[in-house]
Design a protein around this motif. Structure first.
Motif, PDB file in Angstrom:
ATOM      1  N   UNK A  57      -1.201 -12.682  -1.804  1.00  0.00           N
ATOM      2  CA  UNK A  57      -1.113 -11.253  -1.511  1.00  0.00           C
ATOM      3  C   UNK A  57      -2.046 -10.465  -2.424  1.00  0.00           C
ATOM      4  N   UNK A  58      -2.180 -10.894  -3.679  1.00  0.00           N
ATOM      5  CA  UNK A  58      -3.099 -10.214  -4.598  1.00  0.00           C
ATOM      6  C   UNK A  58      -4.538 -10.284  -4.093  1.00  0.00           C
ATOM      7  N   UNK A  59      -4.930 -11.442  -3.603  1.00  0.00           N
ATOM      8  CA  UNK A  59      -6.291 -11.598  -3.067  1.00  0.00           C
ATOM      9  C   UNK A  59      -6.470 -10.730  -1.829  1.00  0.00           C
ATOM     10  N   UNK A  60      -5.466 -10.687  -0.959  1.00  0.00           N
ATOM     11  CA  UNK A  60      -5.557  -9.867   0.253  1.00  0.00           C
ATOM     12  C   UNK A  60      -5.658  -8.388  -0.103  1.00  0.00           C
ATOM     13  N   UNK A  61      -4.852  -7.927  -1.074  1.00  0.00           N
ATOM     14  CA  UNK A  61      -4.908  -6.521  -1.485  1.00  0.00           C
ATOM     15  C   UNK A  61      -6.273  -6.199  -2.081  1.00  0.00           C
ATOM     16  N   UNK A  62      -6.799  -7.086  -2.904  1.00  0.00           N
ATOM     17  CA  UNK A  62      -8.117  -6.872  -3.511  1.00  0.00           C
ATOM     18  C   UNK A  62      -9.201  -6.781  -2.445  1.00  0.00           C
ATOM     19  N   UNK A  63      -9.176  -7.699  -1.475  1.00  0.00           N
ATOM     20  CA  UNK A  63     -10.167  -7.655  -0.399  1.00  0.00           C
ATOM     21  C   UNK A  63     -10.000  -6.408   0.467  1.00  0.00           C
ATOM     22  N   UNK A  64      -8.754  -5.978   0.681  1.00  0.00           N
ATOM     23  CA  UNK A  64      -8.516  -4.767   1.461  1.00  0.00           C
ATOM     24  C   UNK A  64      -9.094  -3.547   0.738  1.00  0.00           C
ATOM     25  N   UNK A  65      -8.954  -3.493  -0.573  1.00  0.00           N
ATOM     26  CA  UNK A  65      -9.522  -2.384  -1.344  1.00  0.00           C
ATOM     27  C   UNK A  65     -11.041  -2.392  -1.236  1.00  0.00           C
ATOM     28  N   UNK A  66     -11.633  -3.566  -1.373  1.00  0.00           N
ATOM     29  CA  UNK A  66     -13.095  -3.654  -1.268  1.00  0.00           C
ATOM     30  C   UNK A  66     -13.585  -3.257   0.122  1.00  0.00           C
ATOM     31  N   UNK A  67     -12.917  -3.732   1.161  1.00  0.00           N
ATOM     32  CA  UNK A  67     -13.332  -3.395   2.523  1.00  0.00           C
ATOM     33  C   UNK A  67     -13.112  -1.914   2.824  1.00  0.00           C
ATOM     34  N   UNK A  68     -12.004  -1.357   2.344  1.00  0.00           N
ATOM     35  CA  UNK A  68     -11.743   0.064   2.560  1.00  0.00           C
ATOM     36  C   UNK A  68     -12.795   0.918   1.862  1.00  0.00           C
ATOM     37  N   UNK A  69     -13.209   0.511   0.692  1.00  0.00           N
ATOM     38  CA  UNK A  69     -14.265   1.242  -0.021  1.00  0.00           C
ATOM     39  C   UNK A  69     -15.592   1.108   0.710  1.00  0.00           C
ATOM     40  N   UNK A  70     -15.888  -0.097   1.193  1.00  0.00           N
ATOM     41  CA  UNK A  70     -17.151  -0.344   1.887  1.00  0.00           C
ATOM     42  C   UNK A  70     -17.250   0.482   3.169  1.00  0.00           C
ATOM     43  N   UNK A  71     -16.155   0.576   3.914  1.00  0.00           N
ATOM     44  CA  UNK A  71     -16.169   1.303   5.182  1.00  0.00           C
ATOM     45  C   UNK A  71     -15.841   2.788   5.029  1.00  0.00           C
ATOM     46  N   UNK A  72     -15.600   3.231   3.821  1.00  0.00           N
ATOM     47  CA  UNK A  72     -15.408   4.647   3.558  1.00  0.00           C
ATOM     48  C   UNK A  72     -13.985   5.152   3.672  1.00  0.00           C
ATOM     49  N   UNK A  73     -13.019   4.269   3.840  1.00  0.00           N
ATOM     50  CA  UNK A  73     -11.633   4.703   3.934  1.00  0.00           C
ATOM     51  C   UNK A  73     -11.087   5.123   2.570  1.00  0.00           C
ATOM     52  N   UNK A  74     -11.632   4.569   1.518  1.00  0.00           N
ATOM     53  CA  UNK A  74     -11.265   4.941   0.154  1.00  0.00           C
ATOM     54  C   UNK A  74     -12.507   5.454  -0.564  1.00  0.00           C
ATOM     55  N   UNK A  75     -12.321   6.494  -1.301  1.00  0.00           N
ATOM     56  CA  UNK A  75     -13.432   7.062  -2.067  1.00  0.00           C
ATOM     57  C   UNK A  75     -13.110   6.939  -3.551  1.00  0.00           C
ATOM     58  N   UNK A  76     -14.029   6.376  -4.325  1.00  0.00           N
ATOM     59  CA  UNK A  76     -13.768   6.310  -5.757  1.00  0.00           C
ATOM     60  C   UNK A  76     -13.816   7.705  -6.351  1.00  0.00           C
ATOM     61  N   UNK A  77     -12.946   7.972  -7.269  1.00  0.00           N
ATOM     62  CA  UNK A  77     -12.942   9.296  -7.882  1.00  0.00           C
ATOM     63  C   UNK A  77     -12.762   9.141  -9.374  1.00  0.00           C
ATOM     64  N   UNK A  78     -13.752   8.892 -10.069  1.00  0.00           N
ATOM     65  CA  UNK A  78     -13.625   8.712 -11.514  1.00  0.00           C
ATOM     66  C   UNK A  78     -13.706  10.018 -12.260  1.00  0.00           C
ATOM     67  N   UNK A  79     -13.964   9.924 -13.516  1.00  0.00           N
ATOM     68  CA  UNK A  79     -14.157  11.110 -14.340  1.00  0.00           C
ATOM     69  C   UNK A  79     -15.537  11.678 -14.085  1.00  0.00           C
ATOM     70  N   UNK A  80     -15.680  12.998 -14.105  1.00  0.00           N
ATOM     71  CA  UNK A  80     -17.001  13.588 -13.919  1.00  0.00           C
ATOM     72  C   UNK A  80     -17.921  13.238 -15.092  1.00  0.00           C
ATOM     73  N   UNK A  81     -19.138  12.873 -14.762  1.00  0.00           N
ATOM     74  CA  UNK A  81     -20.097  12.461 -15.779  1.00  0.00           C
ATOM     75  C   UNK A  81     -20.914  13.675 -16.199  1.00  0.00           C
ATOM     76  N   UNK A  82     -21.116  13.833 -17.493  1.00  0.00           N
ATOM     77  CA  UNK A  82     -21.984  14.887 -17.998  1.00  0.00           C
ATOM     78  C   UNK A  82     -21.300  16.228 -18.200  1.00  0.00           C
ATOM     79  N   UNK A  83     -20.001  16.252 -18.183  1.00  0.00           N
ATOM     80  CA  UNK A  83     -19.317  17.532 -18.418  1.00  0.00           C
ATOM     81  C   UNK A  83     -18.557  17.509 -19.694  1.00  0.00           C
TER      82      UNK A  83
END
Length: 83
Positions: A57-83
């Motif tokens: 299940x861990x591998x499936x969740x990890x692959x789902x996160x990667x695929x969702x990011x690749x297809x745009x379903x998830x957007x990374x939102x880190x800390x703003x750089x340079x502020x």
């Protein structure tokens, strides 16, 4: 997608808890260390199965996160750089 990821992580935690339960419940000494038909063998098999489910299940969740990011379903939102 976020709900699916959270549910997957909850399944991982449940499998880990089940493995811990079987490890504690199956504890104890058997008369021979190599005895595969001892009283703890069923608990050991269940613990191994629970850990296998956790890994799968861990591998499936990890692959789902990667695929969702690749297809745009998830957007990374880190800390703003340079502020």
């Amino acid at each position: 997608m976020n709900i699916a990821i959270v549910l997957g992580l909850l399944v991982v935690l449940a499998a880990l808890a089940a493995a811990g339960f079987f490890m504690v419940r199956g504890g104890g000494n058997t008369e021979s260390a190599g005895d595969s038909d001892g009283p703890n063998s069923q608990a050991k098999r269940r613990m191994a199965r629970a850990l296998t489910v956790r890994i799968g299940v861990s591998v499936i969740v990890f692959l789902a996160i990667l695929l969702a990011w690749y297809f745009g379903a998830l957007k990374p939102g880190g800390l703003p750089v340079g502020k």
